[in-house]
Design a protein around this motif. Structure first.
Motif, PDB file in Angstrom:
ATOM      1  N   LEU A 328      34.333   6.754  94.483  1.00 13.13           N
ATOM      2  CA  LEU A 328      34.768   7.053  96.054  1.00 13.13           C
ATOM      3  C   LEU A 328      35.706   7.893  96.510  1.00 13.13           C
ATOM      4  N   GLN A 329      35.857   8.462  97.258  1.00  4.55           N
ATOM      5  CA  GLN A 329      36.683   9.544  97.808  1.00  4.55           C
ATOM      6  C   GLN A 329      36.975   8.990  99.133  1.00  4.55           C
ATOM      7  N   GLY A 330      38.285   9.800  99.782  1.00  5.38           N
ATOM      8  CA  GLY A 330      38.257   8.787 100.734  1.00  5.38           C
ATOM      9  C   GLY A 330      39.666  10.938 101.224  1.00  5.38           C
ATOM     10  N   TYR A 331      39.949  11.028 103.022  1.00  5.86           N
ATOM     11  CA  TYR A 331      40.895  11.735 102.883  1.00  5.86           C
ATOM     12  C   TYR A 331      41.462  11.105 104.258  1.00  5.86           C
ATOM     13  N   GLY A 332      43.118  10.898 103.996  1.00  4.28           N
ATOM     14  CA  GLY A 332      44.172  10.243 104.645  1.00  4.28           C
ATOM     15  C   GLY A 332      44.952  10.766 105.341  1.00  4.28           C
ATOM     16  N   ILE A 333      46.032  10.565 105.152  1.00  3.78           N
ATOM     17  CA  ILE A 333      47.151  11.358 105.654  1.00  3.78           C
ATOM     18  C   ILE A 333      47.857   9.812 106.681  1.00  3.78           C
ATOM     19  N   THR A 334      49.301  10.059 106.458  1.00  6.32           N
ATOM     20  CA  THR A 334      49.791   9.395 106.980  1.00  6.32           C
ATOM     21  C   THR A 334      50.366   9.464 108.655  1.00  6.32           C
ATOM     22  N   GLU A 335      49.820  10.418 109.215  1.00  6.19           N
ATOM     23  CA  GLU A 335      49.586  10.469 110.798  1.00  6.19           C
ATOM     24  C   GLU A 335      48.418  10.133 111.144  1.00  6.19           C
ATOM     25  N   ALA A 336      47.454   9.534 110.238  1.00  3.49           N
ATOM     26  CA  ALA A 336      46.408   8.662 110.823  1.00  3.49           C
ATOM     27  C   ALA A 336      46.283   7.262 110.168  1.00  3.49           C
ATOM     28  N   THR A 337      47.601   6.502 110.296  1.00  8.36           N
ATOM     29  CA  THR A 337      48.301   5.495 109.652  1.00  8.36           C
ATOM     30  C   THR A 337      47.041   5.020 108.221  1.00  8.36           C
ATOM     31  N   GLY A 338      47.072   6.108 107.638  1.00  9.29           N
ATOM     32  CA  GLY A 338      45.687   5.608 106.516  1.00  9.29           C
ATOM     33  C   GLY A 338      44.151   6.489 106.389  1.00  9.29           C
ATOM     34  N   ALA A 339      43.295   6.388 106.327  1.00  6.58           N
ATOM     35  CA  ALA A 339      42.486   7.335 106.262  1.00  6.58           C
ATOM     36  C   ALA A 339      41.901   7.744 107.223  1.00  6.58           C
ATOM     37  N   VAL A 340      41.046   8.733 107.238  1.00  3.32           N
ATOM     38  CA  VAL A 340      40.772   9.986 108.197  1.00  3.32           C
ATOM     39  C   VAL A 340      39.346   9.792 108.006  1.00  3.32           C
ATOM     40  N   CYS A 341      39.052  10.079 106.899  1.00  2.00           N
ATOM     41  CA  CYS A 341      37.360  10.096 106.323  1.00  2.00           C
ATOM     42  C   CYS A 341      36.871   9.024 104.746  1.00  2.00           C
ATOM     43  N   ARG A 342      36.043   8.545 104.876  1.00  2.00           N
ATOM     44  CA  ARG A 342      36.103   7.292 103.335  1.00  2.00           C
ATOM     45  C   ARG A 342      35.064   7.396 103.065  1.00  2.00           C
ATOM     46  N   GLU A 343      34.099   7.216 101.740  1.00  2.00           N
ATOM     47  CA  GLU A 343      32.906   6.942 101.443  1.00  2.00           C
ATOM     48  C   GLU A 343      32.922   6.030 101.390  1.00  2.00           C
ATOM     49  N   MET A 344      31.340   5.035 101.630  1.00  2.00           N
ATOM     50  CA  MET A 344      30.870   4.000 101.182  1.00  2.00           C
ATOM     51  C   MET A 344      30.658   3.967 100.400  1.00  2.00           C
ATOM     52  N   GLU A 345      30.619   2.129  99.595  1.00 10.30           N
ATOM     53  CA  GLU A 345      30.153   2.360  98.397  1.00 10.30           C
ATOM     54  C   GLU A 345      28.168   2.116  98.216  1.00 10.30           C
ATOM     55  N   ILE A 346      28.174   1.823  99.734  1.00 15.40           N
ATOM     56  CA  ILE A 346      26.360   2.670 100.127  1.00 15.40           C
ATOM     57  C   ILE A 346      25.863   3.801 100.509  1.00 15.40           C
ATOM     58  N   GLY A 347      25.534   4.739 100.093  1.00 13.91           N
ATOM     59  CA  GLY A 347      25.617   6.279 100.948  1.00 13.91           C
ATOM     60  C   GLY A 347      26.411   7.173 100.337  1.00 13.91           C
ATOM     61  N   ALA A 348      27.253   7.196  99.175  1.00  7.38           N
ATOM     62  CA  ALA A 348      27.794   7.959  99.014  1.00  7.38           C
ATOM     63  C   ALA A 348      27.310   8.785  98.860  1.00  7.38           C
ATOM     64  N   LYS A 349      28.117  11.153  99.407  1.00  3.48           N
ATOM     65  CA  LYS A 349      27.635  12.200  98.537  1.00  3.48           C
ATOM     66  C   LYS A 349      29.327  12.428  97.973  1.00  3.48           C
ATOM     67  N   GLU A 350      28.153  13.291  96.523  1.00  9.38           N
ATOM     68  CA  GLU A 350      29.388  13.693  95.374  1.00  9.38           C
ATOM     69  C   GLU A 350      29.647  14.698  96.002  1.00  9.38           C
ATOM     70  N   GLY A 351      31.185  15.240  96.323  1.00  7.93           N
ATOM     71  CA  GLY A 351      32.159  16.127  96.807  1.00  7.93           C
ATOM     72  C   GLY A 351      32.371  15.603  97.565  1.00  7.93           C
ATOM     73  N   SER A 352      31.878  14.589  98.596  1.00  9.75           N
ATOM     74  CA  SER A 352      32.211  14.261  99.965  1.00  9.75           C
ATOM     75  C   SER A 352      33.905  13.588 100.179  1.00  9.75           C
ATOM     76  N   VAL A 353      33.552  13.393 100.945  1.00 11.33           N
ATOM     77  CA  VAL A 353      35.693  12.298 101.290  1.00 11.33           C
ATOM     78  C   VAL A 353      34.743  11.758 102.284  1.00 11.33           C
ATOM     79  N   GLY A 354      33.868  11.004 102.510  1.00  7.89           N
ATOM     80  CA  GLY A 354      32.613  10.466 103.798  1.00  7.89           C
ATOM     81  C   GLY A 354      33.050  10.781 104.917  1.00  7.89           C
ATOM     82  N   GLN A 355      32.154   9.387 105.796  1.00  6.14           N
ATOM     83  CA  GLN A 355      32.456  10.323 107.090  1.00  6.14           C
ATOM     84  C   GLN A 355      32.983   9.899 108.020  1.00  6.14           C
TER      85      GLN A 355
END
Length: 541
Positions: A328-355
């Protein structure tokens, strides 16, 4: 359904959160961990020492009461300068409870980096480990604003030093202790340091509301797996992911610092099921020559963030470790207090950082025109919502937020028809070395102080293991002799380990610049592709 999340081109994560009327993040954490009672909270994988949630609660209220007694008031900044350890989150939560603001200094900071961070946050009190006390106490005590040092280890005390042990062992009734009640008024809770393109680190102000909201985001993993944490708790990824685990009652194993054999051995010993890591650690696992000596078949999930992961690496993981069910991958930054987008265990897409995660509102715009772009159209990610930070210390928010109040991330991405995001590039020029941020202009400023350097430009050389390697382009002063190793050693003495010139040095006749004098890093990267510098031996870096 994604159609329900997008309104007029703006994408909304779930905005339904419980906001306690006291609006104190420390009180929120206490309320949550009291529910977990005698469950094991933290285990130091290097020493096997552990603490339960009930024990944490007692020590938190003891420390909070002691801090109030020694003079910590609402809005006072209290710093922690230490490696990961059992006392870390007890301390920070106690600070929030008594109305203070926590900030965190990496124990690997050089003298200059530490001075810069202290000047940003201006702490009045500081908790220090034995390592930091030994290496940095003389620097820290030169700041008149620091009133008290609280020592985690049995270092000799001086006039303005106290021992953590003495504060934590006093007894305060947890049933009668009352954290500060802000009566619904939001305020600054935490200061984290994030580097920009303009030079040294900036102090990002996170609020009680942003942390309360971030800690109510659902976990990516639905099962009760034991995670292993090795990211420094002074970093955003380490700090936020760990406090989310604590609030959720997770049994978390951590290491004070990374060591390959200890890391792999700890996975086997504690039957670790989830590894949260930066891409370089993923590469290490794939290339490790000792991993076959241990049984790490308990690992079911890899959660990767901090930098993009090479698709080739993902395929290597699945080939070598077939027991890993989810990458699972995610995209986060300090300014968002962590995650902006995140893949979940169910329904992940390869190459994506999630919803988009709860607490975030995203719009993707053309950075030149500020107009919204649609599905599959790359643009700058801009974010808003309750988890967004309150700006940088000493900087006008108008510089970083647009007219609608959205933070301008500087990251280029697009989303597909199902709302999954894909990171394309960064407008910002930050170099990402093993998920650490390296501002090129900081290194350029140091290089220009060298008497043999006439001009300098820095960029990142792509590297499968590290992500990017800081690489310097140097214009020498006329008739001056200087070697690559001299320049590398000069920088090594002045910066933290992740900022060293591991990509080496290239000597050139001129640094490509715009008419206004800005360095054209795009052209530096083009030069790199033609003339990749020879790497120096690791022992010399």
């Amino acid at each position: 359904m994604f159609a329900e999340q997008i309104k007029n081109g703006v994408i909304y994560g779930d905005q339904n959160f419980f906001v306690p009327p006291h609006l104190n993040f420390g009180a929120f954490v206490l309320e949550k961990i009291l529910e977990h009672k005698d469950r094991v909270a933290l285990i130091n994988g290097a020493t096997d020492k552990q603490i339960t949630y009930q024990e944490m609660v007692q020590k938190i209220v003891n420390i909070a009461s002691a801090l109030t007694d020694i003079g910590v008031k609402i809005g006072d900044v209290v710093a922690i300068a230490s490696e990961n350890r059992l006392e870390y989150y007890i301390t920070s939560t106690a600070v929030y409870c008594c109305g203070g603001i926590s900030t965190f200094f990496n124990n690997a900071y050089t003298k200059n980096e530490l001075i810069h961070a202290v000047n940003i946050s201006q702490p009045k009190y500081i908790f220090v480990s034995g390592e930091v006390f030994k290496n940095q106490y003389d620097t820290l005590k030169s700041f008149n604003g620091i009133q008290k040092f609280i020592l985690y280890d049995d270092e000799p005390k001086s006039r303005n030093c106290l021992h953590y042990r003495d504060l934590s062992e006093r007894y305060v009734d947890i049933n009668t202790y009352k954290p500060v009640d802000f009566k619904g008024k939001n305020g600054i809770c935490m200061i984290l340091y994030t580097s920009g393109t303009t030079g040294l680190a900036k102090g990002a102000k996170l609020t009680h509301l942003s942390l309360i909201a971030a800690c109510q985001q659902p976990s990516s993993v639905t099962r009760d797996l034991t995670p292993l944490s090795v990211a420094p708790w002074s970093s955003t990824m380490g700090q936020i992911c760990t406090i989310q685990d604590i609030v959720n009652g997770t049994k978390l194993v951590f290491l004070p610092k990374y060591n390959e054999r200890l890391y792999i051995k700890t996975i086997e010993k504690y039957k670790i099921g989830l590894l949260a890591m930066a891409p370089p650690l993923v590469v290490m696992l794939c290339k490790s020559t000792i991993v076959n000596e241990y049984d790490i078949s308990s690992v079911e999930v890899l959660y990767v963030g901090g930098a993009p992961t090479n698709p080739k690496t993902i395929r290597q993981v699945r080939t070598r470790f077939p027991h890993i069910k989810h990458f699972l991958q995610g995209y986060g930054i300090t300014e968002a207090t962590g995650a902006v987008c995140r893949e979940m265990e169910i329904g992940a897409k390869e190459g994506s950082v999630g919803q988009v995660v709860p607490g975030i509102i995203i719009k993707v715009v053309d950075p030149e025109t500020n107009k919204l772009v649609g599905v599959s159209e790359p643009g700058e990610v801009r974010i808003s919502g309750p988890v967004i930070f309150d700006g940088y210390i000493g900087k006008d928010k108008k510089e970083d937020f647009d007219e609608e109040g959205f933070y301008k991330t500087g990251d280029i991405a697009y989303y597909d028809k199902d709302g999954f995001f894909y990171i394309v590039d960064r407008i910002k020029e930050i170099i990402k070395y093993k998920a650490w941020q390296v501002p090129p202009s900081e290194l350029e400023g140091l290089l220009l102080q060298h008497p043999a350097v006439k001009d300098a430009g820095v960029t990142g050389a792509p590297d499968l293991l590290a992500g990017e390697l800081p690489t310097a382009f140097i214009v020498k002063q006329p008739d001056v002799r200087v070697t690559e190793q001299e320049i590398v050693s000069y920088i090594t003495e002045k910066v933290a380990p992740w900022k060293r010139l591991r990509g080496g040095v290239i000597f050139v006749d001129e640094i490509p610049k715009t008419p206004s004098g800005k360095i054209l890093r795009r052209k530096l990267r083009q030069l790199l592709s033609k003339q990749r510098p020879q790497k120096l031996p690791a022992s010399k870096l």
